[in-house]
Design a protein around this motif. Structure first.
Motif, mmCIF file in Angstrom:
data_model
loop_
_atom_site.group_PDB
_atom_site.id
_atom_site.type_symbol
_atom_site.label_atom_id
_atom_site.label_comp_id
_atom_site.label_asym_id
_atom_site.label_seq_id
_atom_site.Cartn_x
_atom_site.Cartn_y
_atom_site.Cartn_z
ATOM 1 N N TYR A 138 -16.037 14.047 -26.022
ATOM 2 C CA TYR A 138 -16.766 14.142 -24.763
ATOM 3 C C TYR A 138 -17.991 15.042 -24.925
ATOM 4 O O TYR A 138 -18.132 15.741 -25.931
ATOM 5 N N LEU A 139 -18.880 14.991 -23.922
ATOM 6 C CA LEU A 139 -20.205 15.611 -24.035
ATOM 7 C C LEU A 139 -20.493 16.532 -22.858
ATOM 8 O O LEU A 139 -19.961 16.354 -21.766
ATOM 9 N N ALA A 140 -21.359 17.509 -23.113
ATOM 10 C CA ALA A 140 -21.864 18.354 -22.024
ATOM 11 C C ALA A 140 -23.286 18.804 -22.352
ATOM 12 O O ALA A 140 -23.683 18.835 -23.519
ATOM 13 N N TYR A 141 -24.028 19.135 -21.300
ATOM 14 C CA TYR A 141 -25.406 19.613 -21.445
ATOM 15 C C TYR A 141 -25.409 21.117 -21.682
ATOM 16 O O TYR A 141 -25.122 21.891 -20.762
ATOM 17 N N VAL A 142 -25.734 21.552 -22.902
ATOM 18 C CA VAL A 142 -25.832 22.983 -23.205
ATOM 19 C C VAL A 142 -27.270 23.282 -23.645
ATOM 20 O O VAL A 142 -27.640 23.018 -24.783
ATOM 21 N N THR A 166 -30.739 20.322 -29.316
ATOM 22 C CA THR A 166 -30.915 19.048 -28.597
ATOM 23 C C THR A 166 -30.348 19.071 -27.178
ATOM 24 O O THR A 166 -30.644 18.175 -26.390
ATOM 25 N N GLY A 167 -29.539 20.071 -26.826
ATOM 26 C CA GLY A 167 -28.998 20.136 -25.471
ATOM 27 C C GLY A 167 -27.805 19.232 -25.226
ATOM 28 O O GLY A 167 -27.152 19.335 -24.195
ATOM 29 N N MET A 168 -27.509 18.324 -26.171
ATOM 30 C CA MET A 168 -26.332 17.451 -26.035
ATOM 31 C C MET A 168 -25.253 17.975 -26.967
ATOM 32 O O MET A 168 -25.420 17.944 -28.189
ATOM 33 N N TRP A 169 -24.146 18.462 -26.395
ATOM 34 C CA TRP A 169 -23.110 19.052 -27.222
ATOM 35 C C TRP A 169 -21.819 18.247 -27.130
ATOM 36 O O TRP A 169 -21.489 17.732 -26.068
ATOM 37 N N SER A 170 -21.112 18.146 -28.254
ATOM 38 C CA SER A 170 -19.887 17.347 -28.271
ATOM 39 C C SER A 170 -18.659 18.223 -28.466
ATOM 40 O O SER A 170 -18.712 19.303 -29.073
ATOM 41 N N PHE A 171 -17.556 17.728 -27.932
ATOM 42 C CA PHE A 171 -16.244 18.340 -28.084
ATOM 43 C C PHE A 171 -15.286 17.223 -28.501
ATOM 44 O O PHE A 171 -15.337 16.125 -27.938
ATOM 45 N N THR A 172 -14.437 17.492 -29.474
ATOM 46 C CA THR A 172 -13.489 16.483 -29.929
ATOM 47 C C THR A 172 -12.074 16.922 -29.576
ATOM 48 O O THR A 172 -11.686 18.057 -29.881
ATOM 49 N N MET A 173 -11.340 16.021 -28.904
ATOM 50 C CA MET A 173 -9.972 16.301 -28.508
ATOM 51 C C MET A 173 -8.993 15.504 -29.366
ATOM 52 O O MET A 173 -9.187 14.300 -29.576
ATOM 53 N N GLY A 174 -7.958 16.183 -29.849
ATOM 54 C CA GLY A 174 -6.821 15.501 -30.473
ATOM 55 C C GLY A 174 -5.589 15.813 -29.643
ATOM 56 O O GLY A 174 -5.354 16.970 -29.291
ATOM 57 N N SER A 175 -4.805 14.783 -29.325
ATOM 58 C CA SER A 175 -3.674 14.986 -28.419
ATOM 59 C C SER A 175 -2.458 14.207 -28.920
ATOM 60 O O SER A 175 -2.576 13.087 -29.412
ATOM 61 N N LYS A 176 -1.279 14.809 -28.774
ATOM 62 C CA LYS A 176 -0.049 14.145 -29.218
ATOM 63 C C LYS A 176 0.479 13.158 -28.181
ATOM 64 O O LYS A 176 1.101 12.166 -28.513
ATOM 65 N N ARG A 177 0.277 13.421 -26.900
ATOM 66 C CA ARG A 177 0.876 12.574 -25.867
ATOM 67 C C ARG A 177 -0.063 12.278 -24.701
ATOM 68 O O ARG A 177 -0.150 11.138 -24.257
ATOM 69 N N TYR A 178 -0.728 13.295 -24.172
ATOM 70 C CA TYR A 178 -1.495 13.107 -22.943
ATOM 71 C C TYR A 178 -2.903 12.611 -23.243
ATOM 72 O O TYR A 178 -3.564 13.088 -24.168
ATOM 73 N N HIS A 179 -3.342 11.665 -22.391
ATOM 74 C CA HIS A 179 -4.694 11.127 -22.537
ATOM 75 C C HIS A 179 -5.614 11.790 -21.505
ATOM 76 O O HIS A 179 -5.239 11.931 -20.341
ATOM 77 N N PRO A 180 -6.819 12.188 -21.918
ATOM 78 C CA PRO A 180 -7.676 12.971 -21.013
ATOM 79 C C PRO A 180 -8.113 12.218 -19.758
ATOM 80 O O PRO A 180 -8.492 12.867 -18.770
ATOM 81 N N LEU A 181 -8.083 10.892 -19.774
ATOM 82 C CA LEU A 181 -8.444 10.144 -18.568
ATOM 83 C C LEU A 181 -7.194 9.654 -17.842
ATOM 84 O O LEU A 181 -7.036 9.900 -16.645
ATOM 85 N N ARG A 182 -6.286 9.016 -18.539
ATOM 86 C CA ARG A 182 -5.088 8.468 -17.877
ATOM 87 C C ARG A 182 -4.192 9.575 -17.318
ATOM 88 O O ARG A 182 -3.512 9.393 -16.312
ATOM 89 N N ASP A 183 -4.158 10.717 -17.977
ATOM 90 C CA ASP A 183 -3.239 11.785 -17.564
ATOM 91 C C ASP A 183 -3.957 12.979 -16.925
ATOM 92 O O ASP A 183 -3.356 14.042 -16.756
ATOM 93 N N ARG A 184 -5.210 12.777 -16.564
ATOM 94 C CA ARG A 184 -5.964 13.897 -15.991
ATOM 95 C C ARG A 184 -5.280 14.443 -14.737
ATOM 96 O O ARG A 184 -4.834 13.686 -13.875
ATOM 97 N N GLN A 185 -5.212 15.759 -14.653
ATOM 98 C CA GLN A 185 -4.573 16.432 -13.530
ATOM 99 C C GLN A 185 -5.611 16.775 -12.452
ATOM 100 O O GLN A 185 -6.787 16.965 -12.764
ATOM 101 N N PRO A 186 -5.178 16.893 -11.209
ATOM 102 C CA PRO A 186 -6.112 17.365 -10.164
ATOM 103 C C PRO A 186 -6.655 18.750 -10.527
ATOM 104 O O PRO A 186 -5.960 19.537 -11.181
ATOM 105 N N ALA A 187 -7.873 19.029 -10.109
ATOM 106 C CA ALA A 187 -8.491 20.312 -10.450
ATOM 107 C C ALA A 187 -7.639 21.459 -9.924
ATOM 108 O O ALA A 187 -7.200 21.440 -8.772
#
Lengths: 278, 278
Positions: free
Chosen positions: A219-223, A228-249
């Motif tokens: 995923y990306l964010a503006y830093v 370049t101001g475009m920064w990336s973050f890489t997620m590795g997960s054993k079970r939960y998916h960042p979109l399907r399992d996203r929790q309420p804030a």
């Protein structure tokens, strides 16, 4: 007479610089691991520099720290034990402890001088250190990860650039050690540079993480103060998916992160999508 | 002996610069309206500079041009007649003519020298000029808009920064003239600087456009060579909404734009949302 101008110039790579007008140099030292400078800039407030690289600034730190912390933390339904590797300025752990489920948040920072200078020159970033759930360990993050198998719900790799003390944090062996340090439903995120200028690194890390974790997403964010101001973050997960399992804030105390931003951050421009294909 | 280094430094504002190592200066002139320089950079290829401001580069122009063009074009169900105000490098109109429905695309550029130099030094950006549906008018875009009421489906305001010849393009009177130049279901987009450093401008333009158009939305894209890397575009529309009425992609010939990117671009970080509230 024209008054002198004081500028901080970061060479982001051989061919690219960012320059910031500075009011004064607040601090400079050689630590056991790296050079450490703090300067007061007009545009972004105080600026922390390690080995000549911009680490964080008063004015834009919220983007990086919220996005490295709240995306993985809101992917896990009940994060109790969290590790931050690096992150000696305290910004990531400040965001981590906004999650009520957290019982313990360990910071494994190799350079105690980063922590001390953050407390002095960036008190609003370092404020998380005073939370009673936070445990600071001045130690090699790689060794800490290796020595704590099956212990963490979430691990954040908040490192410097892949040179000097942080080089080992961008290697497949390290991601395997992170996998082992996570509980059976754990997940991790690492900062992984800019897809505009660090394409080989972004692709390589993504493939390495993918070879270890069943779920891998970028995923990306503006830093603004990073190349370049475009920064990336890489997620590795054993079970939960960042979109399907996203929790309420779990907190409204953010200036960048929202539920919608969490979702949109995983939408990648076509050239980034293609970069990850291989 | 250390060889000399040649750098292009843009002062993005009083306190912020970007520096690009250059191989050579290809061209410099004073046109009737502005200074115009073309330099060859190592990082981004050829770079067009107007009045000292970075306009476009070979390597990252696709982001800006795709996003200023395809978001409004894919919001309109059947754009036949399109106007680009400014945009003398040709990049925006190159994207516009990828839409098969387009019958006529007018470029109203005040400075013929921008067009001529784009053809010479940026042929892959200027290639849209050779499309038979494109009509180049060397003219004041404000006057052109005033003199063509009810004529256009889509108008793109692809301007320089709000100083010099483009100052009049950031004014409520101009947005009213744009409204009048659009058909009854027309819409427009303008580039509107960075929410990190041009907050008053972003807020002011948004409020002005909102006072003229029933639908006003802001969206973002990553443009590495513009200040902070976070760039905003403001859309004013008489009837169609960029999310509810979004059309399926009409071209796969993009490197940034996708249907998902179109949607995600309207998701704003909390501080930008709050900026727009006034």
């Amino acid at each position: 007479m024209v008054p002198a101008e004081l500028w901080f110039t970061e060479r982001q790579n051989d061919n690219l610089t960012i320059g910031l007008r500075i009011r004064k140099i607040l601090h400079s030292e050689q630590t056991e691991y790296q050079t450490l400078d703090v300067v007061e800039t007009v545009q972004y407030g105080n600026l922390l520099v390690l080995d000549g690289c911009v680490m964080t600034t008063d004015k834009d730190e919220f983007v990086y720290h919220e996005m490295i912390a709240h995306v993985p933390m809101h992917t896990h339904p009940n994060p109790k034990k969290v590790l931050v590797v690096g992150g000696g300025d305290g910004g990531a752990i400040r965001e981590v402890v906004k999650h009520p489920s957290v019982e313990k948040a360990v910071l494994a920072e190799i350079d105690e001088r980063v922590i001390e200078n953050a407390k002095r020159y960036f008190p609003q970033i370092a404020q998380g250190f005073s939370d009673p759930r936070v445990e600071i360990q001045v130690t090699d993050g790689i060794r800490h990860v290796q020595e704590h198998p099956g212990e963490y719900d979430v691990i954040l790799v908040d490192s410097t650039d892949p040179v000097g003390p942080a080089a080992g944090l961008f290697a497949r062996d390290f991601y395997q050690a992170v996998y082992n340090a996570l509980k059976e439903d754990g997940l991790f995120v690492a900062q992984t540079e800019s897809p505009f200028v660090n394409q080989d690194l972004v692709r390589g890390v993504f493939q390495d993480v993918k070879s270890v974790f069943p779920i891998t997403e970028l995923y990306l964010a503006y830093v603004p103060t990073y190349p370049t101001g475009m920064w990336s973050f890489t997620m590795g997960s054993k079970r939960y998916h960042p979109l399907r399992d996203r929790q309420p804030a779990r907190t409204a105390d953010t200036r960048y992160y929202t539920e919608a931003v969490h979702e949109a951050a995983f939408t990648l421009p076509r050239f980034v999508e293609e970069l990850l294909k291989g």
